[in-house]
Design a protein around this motif. Structure first.
Motif: not given
Length: 736
Positions: A297-302
């Motif tokens: 899983v990759i989370f790329a978030h702000d």
């Protein structure tokens, strides 16, 4: 709906040298077309978004953007700088600047168009075509998608393939490059000018040719490699990744990160990646079967990932959204490494309600305020229902109704006293929930549902030991902290099923109960008694100053945290069966001051309507009813459009009303109701006089301040309609 970008919104010779000047130059084009109603207000929203995170991207791109109430329709302006403008990108200044303006309530269709543009920015052919465009109409057509970008030319000496073999050649080049540099970030494959590096046919950012799977904007289907099919040809199972991207505005970075990750997955050849974009246009949750089959899983978030618990138990890389854009290949390599080492995330709680709705990087001070406001927001309905019922009981049954016997033992259908006692006793029961609900939902805001049991228990103990409102605050914070601490303790898999229903409630309730009964309960009860005695002793000047202070707080943010602090302070004083005279005076002052801003705005739009926009004049009609009902939020549309004039004027009137209410000795047993509970107010005529005085002060101040505004500079698109002062040759604009 007009086109999102036209030639009038394109500046191919942008002369600005700072990002602020660039945003202003492009925003002025929007204002000239009537798509931005308040230039300075819109630019303030752009600056606020820029302060959250720089909007510069690798490859010479700047994308300042925001959602704003000053935007009439989704709009895009494009500027091309010859010298470059610093938007905070790691690789240097930007020469392609896109200013994206979305209305506060933008429709999903247009937000989808904006998201498609964001994905296109990861396409080297698209950016190269924009750099080569020689007129504004051509650039606008490229951005709209009316004119596809020309294909990238084959590098000299590489030997152009025949048309039928172009897709295979592109795939082979991408696969070879990926094998040679497996961890190179996708955007770095493209030079500063957007052209492919020598020896490449477009790099990893080039979309697959027709006939391939997973085009530039297409998410690979489950089971598809989404790339060159090398893994499938060799019979090996692809490495499956699910990803989530999100950013504070949800317009640009969200979709650019998704595109970059998908491009990097295609370039890797043996990676299948499916991305869930949690943007402004809403989001579609990944198929649970796809999540279950994922290897990483990759989370790329702000901003917090919604429903994050779906991904528990898998190797996870958690980064900011810009890392998803600039380091996509590295993130894929990192999550593959974690999978090989067997590193997985714990199956812990998905985060508290506050964390699921908050902003990335918030400090503990901000979180504490949100936790407290969570408890207050759930408590207020009990305050309103219980307080109004108690006040109604006193109005019907007289001031001795609090000494009436239980209506279970004595109730006469035809006697008003019995009905008064019934309402009073129902209200008393509702009031009995105030402190437990406050404590329970503070803990809920911190730790989600596991915090409810210890929070309610701690709040009930606070009532038992007479620690009151202060005890409830402490109990809620302690309960939430205890639950969070328990959740961090490693638990064997066999016990996880009983943790939320047995272990956590048992241990947390025992700890909170011990602390409230034995350790901190008595000091808090003493502090509560001291505060009550101080309020009961307020007389003369002290009482008037307190009323003015509460009035200022009620009008500072019009229903925001400061307003809620003052309101909660007042309601805590009357949240007993027999509130003191001082507590009822404070409640009266708070409600009176809270009615002032919307009533004053309504009066001002009636007296000097030409100082306000047509929309504000319409809002002024509704503000009469909202203000009379004690809904301070009725003034928010005015404050949002002109905060520097409306808020100080509101605070001035609120302070006058609060001080006068305390001076007149007006009392109030009900925590809400506005003019509809005037019969329950002590000294009602003087109370209404205090409100009228504050309304007149605020209306007069806001009219004077708006009348002092300078005319808008030429070219801003503002239509003046207010006569200038005598001797002047210009007219005052409608909006500042």
């Amino acid at each position: 709906m007009s086109e999102m970008i036209t030639a009038d919104l394109v500046d191919l010779d942008l002369s600005a040298d700072t990002k602020e000047a660039a945003a202003r130059a492009l925003a002025e084009r929007m204002a000239a077309l009537g798509r931005v109603t308040d230039l300075d207000g819109f630019l303030a929203d752009v600056a606020a978004r820029e302060a959250q995170m720089p909007t510069g991207l690798d490859g010479g791109i700047g994308i300042p953007h925001c959602r704003s109430a000053h935007v009439t329709e989704p709009t895009l302006a494009f500027g091309r700088s010859g010298t470059g403008i610093d938007f905070g990108a790691p690789d240097g200044p930007a020469d392609l600047i896109f200013l994206i303006a979305a209305p506060a309530g933008a429709d999903d269709a247009h937000l989808t168009i904006l998201s498609s543009l964001a994905r296109q920015l990861m396409n080297a052919e698209f950016t190269s075509a924009l750099r080569a465009a020689d007129d504004a109409a051509t650039a606008a057509a490229l951005v709209r998608g009316d004119r596809p970008p020309p294909p990238a030319a084959a590098p000299a000496g590489s030997g152009a393939s025949a048309p039928d073999d172009s897709a295979a050649a592109s795939n082979a080049a991408a696969s070879a490059d990926a094998a040679a540099v497996p961890s190179a970030p996708a955007p770095d494959r493209t030079g500063q000018d957007g052209t492919p590096a020598p020896g490449e046919t477009g790099g990893v950012d080039t979309p697959p040719a027709p006939g391939e799977t997973g085009g530039a904007d297409t998410t690979p289907a489950p089971g598809d490699t989404g790339g060159a099919d090398t893994a499938a040809a060799g019979g090996a199972r692809p490495f499956r990744i699910v990803a989530v991207t999100s950013c504070p505005t949800g317009i640009a970075h969200t979709y650019m990160a998704a595109e970059s990750l998908e491009n990097a997955g295609r370039a890797a050849g043996d990676v299948e990646i499916v991305v869930e974009t949690q943007g402004s246009a809403g989001f579609t949750r990944l198929d649970p079967a796809v999540v279950a089959a994922a290897d990483g899983v990759i989370f790329a978030h702000d901003v917090p990932v919604r429903d994050k618990d779906r991904f528990a138990g898998k190797p996870t890389v958690d980064v900011g959204v810009k890392a998803g854009i600039s380091r996509a290949a590295e993130l894929i390599s990192e999550v593959r490494g974690k999978a090989e080492r067997g590193e997985v995330t714990a199956g812990s709680a998905p985060g508290s309600p506050v964390e699921r709705t908050g902003e990335s990087g918030e400090g503990y001070g901000t979180k504490l305020r949100k936790w407290l406001m969570s408890g207050v927001s759930y408590m207020v309905p009990f305050v309103a229902a219980g307080g109004l019922l108690i006040a109604l009981g006193f109005a019907i049954g007289g001031y001795q109704v609090n000494k009436a016997p239980s209506v279970m033992d004595h109730f006469m259908w035809m006697q008003a006293d019995s009905w008064g006692a019934l309402f009073f006793q129902i209200g008393g029961v509702a009031f009995g929930f105030l402190v437990p609900v406050l404590a329970g939902y503070i803990a809920y805001g911190m730790a989600d549902r596991p915090g409810l049991v210890p929070g309610f228990v701690g709040g009930a103990i606070s009532l038992t030991i007479n620690a009151g409102f202060l005890g409830g605050l402490a109990a809620g914070l302690i309960a939430g902290g205890v639950v969070l601490g328990i959740q961090r303790v490693p638990i064997p898999a066999a016990l996880r099923g009983i943790m939320p229903v047995v272990v956590i409630p048992l241990i947390s309730a025992a700890i909170v109960g011990f602390l409230m009964f034995v350790v901190i309960g008595k000091p808090i009860a003493s502090a509560q008694k001291g505060m009550t005695d101080w309020l009961n002793g307020l007389t003369g000047t002290n009482a008037v100053l307190l009323g003015a202070l509460l009035g200022l707080m009620m009008c500072f943010d019009l229903g925001g945290p400061v307003n809620k602090v003052a309101y909660t302070f007042a309601t805590a004083g009357i949240a007993v069966a027999s509130p003191s005279d001082s507590a009822m005076k404070i409640m009266a002052a708070v409600m009176a001051a809270g009615m002032v801003p919307p009533l004053a705005m309504a009066l001002a739009t009636t007296v000097r309507g030409r100082l306000f926009t047509p929309t504000e004049r319409e809002n002024g009609k509704a503000a009469w009813v909202l203000g009379a009902s004690f809904i301070s939020e009725g003034a928010i549309p005015f404050a949002a459009g002109d905060p520097l004039r409306v808020i100080p004027a509101s605070m001035a009137g609120g302070a006058v009303t609060g001080a006068l209410s305390m001076t007149f000795g007006a009392t109030l047993r009900a925590p809400h109701g506005g003019i509809f509970v005037v019969p329950l107010i002590g000294s009602p005529f003087l109370y209404l006089l205090a409100i009228a005085a504050g309304v007149c002060v605020t209306a007069a101040v806001v009219i004077v301040l708006k009348g002092m505004r300078r005319p808008a500079p030429e070219g801003t698109g503002t239509v003046p309609d207010v006569p200038a002062p005598a001797g002047g040759g210009t007219k005052e604009p409608v909006a500042a």
